[in-house]
Design an enzyme around this catalytic site. Structure first.
Site, mmCIF file in Angstrom:
data_model
loop_
_atom_site.group_PDB
_atom_site.id
_atom_site.type_symbol
_atom_site.label_atom_id
_atom_site.label_comp_id
_atom_site.label_asym_id
_atom_site.label_seq_id
_atom_site.Cartn_x
_atom_site.Cartn_y
_atom_site.Cartn_z
ATOM 1 N N LYS A 136 -8.796 4.504 4.726
ATOM 2 C CA LYS A 136 -8.296 4.155 6.060
ATOM 3 C C LYS A 136 -6.775 3.970 6.063
ATOM 4 O O LYS A 136 -6.096 4.441 6.965
ATOM 5 C CB LYS A 136 -8.943 2.857 6.582
ATOM 6 C CG LYS A 136 -10.440 2.957 6.814
ATOM 7 C CD LYS A 136 -10.985 1.692 7.479
ATOM 8 C CE LYS A 136 -10.759 0.442 6.667
ATOM 9 N NZ LYS A 136 -11.502 0.381 5.395
ATOM 10 N N ARG A 189 -13.394 -5.937 12.708
ATOM 11 C CA ARG A 189 -14.240 -5.881 11.529
ATOM 12 C C ARG A 189 -15.551 -6.636 11.736
ATOM 13 O O ARG A 189 -16.343 -6.737 10.808
ATOM 14 C CB ARG A 189 -13.487 -6.512 10.379
ATOM 15 C CG ARG A 189 -13.417 -5.644 9.134
ATOM 16 C CD ARG A 189 -12.417 -6.330 8.243
ATOM 17 N NE ARG A 189 -12.424 -5.896 6.903
ATOM 18 C CZ ARG A 189 -11.444 -5.148 6.372
ATOM 19 N NH1 ARG A 189 -10.490 -4.664 7.129
ATOM 20 N NH2 ARG A 189 -11.465 -4.877 5.103
ATOM 21 N N ARG A 214 -7.826 2.428 -8.313
ATOM 22 C CA ARG A 214 -6.621 1.890 -7.678
ATOM 23 C C ARG A 214 -6.200 0.578 -8.344
ATOM 24 O O ARG A 214 -5.007 0.312 -8.502
ATOM 25 C CB ARG A 214 -6.901 1.649 -6.192
ATOM 26 C CG ARG A 214 -5.711 1.118 -5.418
ATOM 27 C CD ARG A 214 -5.997 1.047 -3.941
ATOM 28 N NE ARG A 214 -6.792 -0.113 -3.591
ATOM 29 C CZ ARG A 214 -7.232 -0.383 -2.360
ATOM 30 N NH1 ARG A 214 -6.971 0.444 -1.380
ATOM 31 N NH2 ARG A 214 -7.936 -1.462 -2.120
ATOM 32 N N ARG A 273 -4.227 -4.780 -7.179
ATOM 33 C CA ARG A 273 -4.564 -5.668 -6.058
ATOM 34 C C ARG A 273 -5.588 -6.696 -6.523
ATOM 35 O O ARG A 273 -6.566 -6.342 -7.185
ATOM 36 C CB ARG A 273 -5.134 -4.812 -4.919
ATOM 37 C CG ARG A 273 -4.415 -5.030 -3.607
ATOM 38 C CD ARG A 273 -4.930 -4.097 -2.557
ATOM 39 N NE ARG A 273 -6.140 -4.585 -1.928
ATOM 40 C CZ ARG A 273 -6.674 -4.053 -0.840
ATOM 41 N NH1 ARG A 273 -6.086 -3.018 -0.271
ATOM 42 N NH2 ARG A 273 -7.766 -4.548 -0.334
ATOM 43 N N ARG A 315 -16.933 -7.231 -0.832
ATOM 44 C CA ARG A 315 -16.290 -6.559 0.318
ATOM 45 C C ARG A 315 -17.227 -5.525 0.930
ATOM 46 O O ARG A 315 -17.289 -5.364 2.151
ATOM 47 C CB ARG A 315 -14.972 -5.909 -0.122
ATOM 48 C CG ARG A 315 -13.845 -6.940 -0.279
ATOM 49 C CD ARG A 315 -12.754 -6.485 -1.222
ATOM 50 N NE ARG A 315 -12.057 -5.304 -0.783
ATOM 51 C CZ ARG A 315 -11.391 -4.477 -1.611
ATOM 52 N NH1 ARG A 315 -11.352 -4.724 -2.911
ATOM 53 N NH2 ARG A 315 -10.768 -3.436 -1.135
HETATM 54 P P1 ADP Z 1 -10.282 -3.038 2.339
HETATM 55 O O1 ADP Z 1 -10.666 -2.343 3.600
HETATM 56 O O2 ADP Z 1 -10.013 -2.100 1.220
HETATM 57 O O3 ADP Z 1 -11.188 -4.164 1.947
HETATM 58 P P2 ADP Z 1 -8.046 -4.358 3.704
HETATM 59 O O4 ADP Z 1 -6.644 -4.275 3.266
HETATM 60 O O5 ADP Z 1 -8.413 -3.750 5.008
HETATM 61 O O6 ADP Z 1 -8.866 -3.715 2.513
HETATM 62 O O7 ADP Z 1 -8.517 -5.881 3.734
HETATM 63 C C1 ADP Z 1 -8.316 -6.746 2.646
HETATM 64 C C2 ADP Z 1 -8.818 -8.136 2.999
HETATM 65 O O8 ADP Z 1 -8.070 -8.658 4.109
HETATM 66 C C3 ADP Z 1 -10.277 -8.209 3.461
HETATM 67 O O9 ADP Z 1 -11.175 -8.283 2.370
HETATM 68 C C4 ADP Z 1 -10.253 -9.501 4.294
HETATM 69 O O10 ADP Z 1 -10.274 -10.646 3.467
HETATM 70 C C5 ADP Z 1 -8.898 -9.437 4.962
HETATM 71 N N1 ADP Z 1 -8.988 -8.769 6.281
HETATM 72 C C6 ADP Z 1 -8.416 -7.593 6.642
HETATM 73 N N2 ADP Z 1 -8.697 -7.303 7.911
HETATM 74 C C7 ADP Z 1 -9.488 -8.303 8.381
HETATM 75 C C8 ADP Z 1 -10.131 -8.577 9.613
HETATM 76 N N3 ADP Z 1 -10.047 -7.757 10.659
HETATM 77 N N4 ADP Z 1 -10.848 -9.723 9.716
HETATM 78 C C9 ADP Z 1 -10.951 -10.576 8.708
HETATM 79 N N5 ADP Z 1 -10.392 -10.365 7.505
HETATM 80 C C10 ADP Z 1 -9.663 -9.258 7.331
#
Ligand code: ADP
Length: 191
Positions: free
Chosen positions: A13, A88, A127, A133, A144
């Protein structure tokens, strides 16, 4: 051009959001990216988000929704946006609706990037070796993916019911995935 990208962690994404944003001249808004910048910068928002991110859990809606609301109020969002990582869960989707209604705009298309969990786990572990990360460890990746299945995946049906959903296969060459997404956008935006 207002679009939301859905798909499991590791589907690509972030990469695709940047490419689509460049192509359409709109900002890519990544909630995960904003959270990571705040954790890195040691802000209060980062402090609130960090424990959830490290555990692979969603940050509470009260924190996340307020952050997105502020971001969408900025002037560079006028021509549109690519949202990566938001909404989400169903409550966030309802909040987003309200934010957009207040701004007097609507979504054009919701793009789901599909990829199976074995493939995304492989990618995220790869990654981890490069980017380091904190949440790219096997147990946190599993969490996740569970969060995704439980809370985020139902959004595809929500948006499909509104006729907004388009799916694109996230496997294969990065350029090919971008082409699939652009084709899905063009099919919607011109119709
Ligand atoms: P990925 O999709 O690879 O898990 P992201 O960078 O989108 O990585 O998200 C990393 C973390 O940030 C998530 O595991 C969550 O803890 C937090 N996060 C990101 N977007 C949201 C959201 N819309 N609502 C709640 N937590 C979020």
């Amino acid at each position: 051009m207002r679009t939301v990208l859905l798909g499991p962690p590791g589907a690509g994404k972030g990469t695709q959001a940047t490419r689509l944003a460049d192509r359409y001249g709109v900002p890519a808004i990544s909630t995960g990216g904003i959270f990571r910048a705040n954790v890195g910068g040691g802000t209060e928002l980062g402090r609130q988000a960090k424990e959830f991110m490290d555990a692979g859990l969603l940050v509470p809606d009260s924190v996340t929704n307020a952050m997105v609301r502020d971001r969408l109020a900025e002037p560079d969002v006028n021509p549109g946006f690519v949202l990566d990582g938001y909404p989400r869960n169903p409550d966030q989707a309802i909040d987003l609706d309200e934010m957009l209604a207040n701004l007097g705009v609507t979504l054009d298309v919701v793009l789901e990037i599909t990829a199976d969990f074995d493939e995304v786990t492989r990618r995220l572990l790869g990654r981890a070796a490069i980017e380091g990360r904190a949440d790219d460890t096997e147990p946190v990746i599993r969490r996740r993916l569970e969060e995704y299945s439980l809370k985020t995946a139902p959004l595809t049906a929500f948006y499909e019911g509104r006729g907004l959903l388009a799916r694109a296969d996230g496997l294969g060459d990065i350029d090919d995935v971008t082409s699939r997404l652009v084709a899905a956008i063009e099919a919607r935006v011109s119709s």
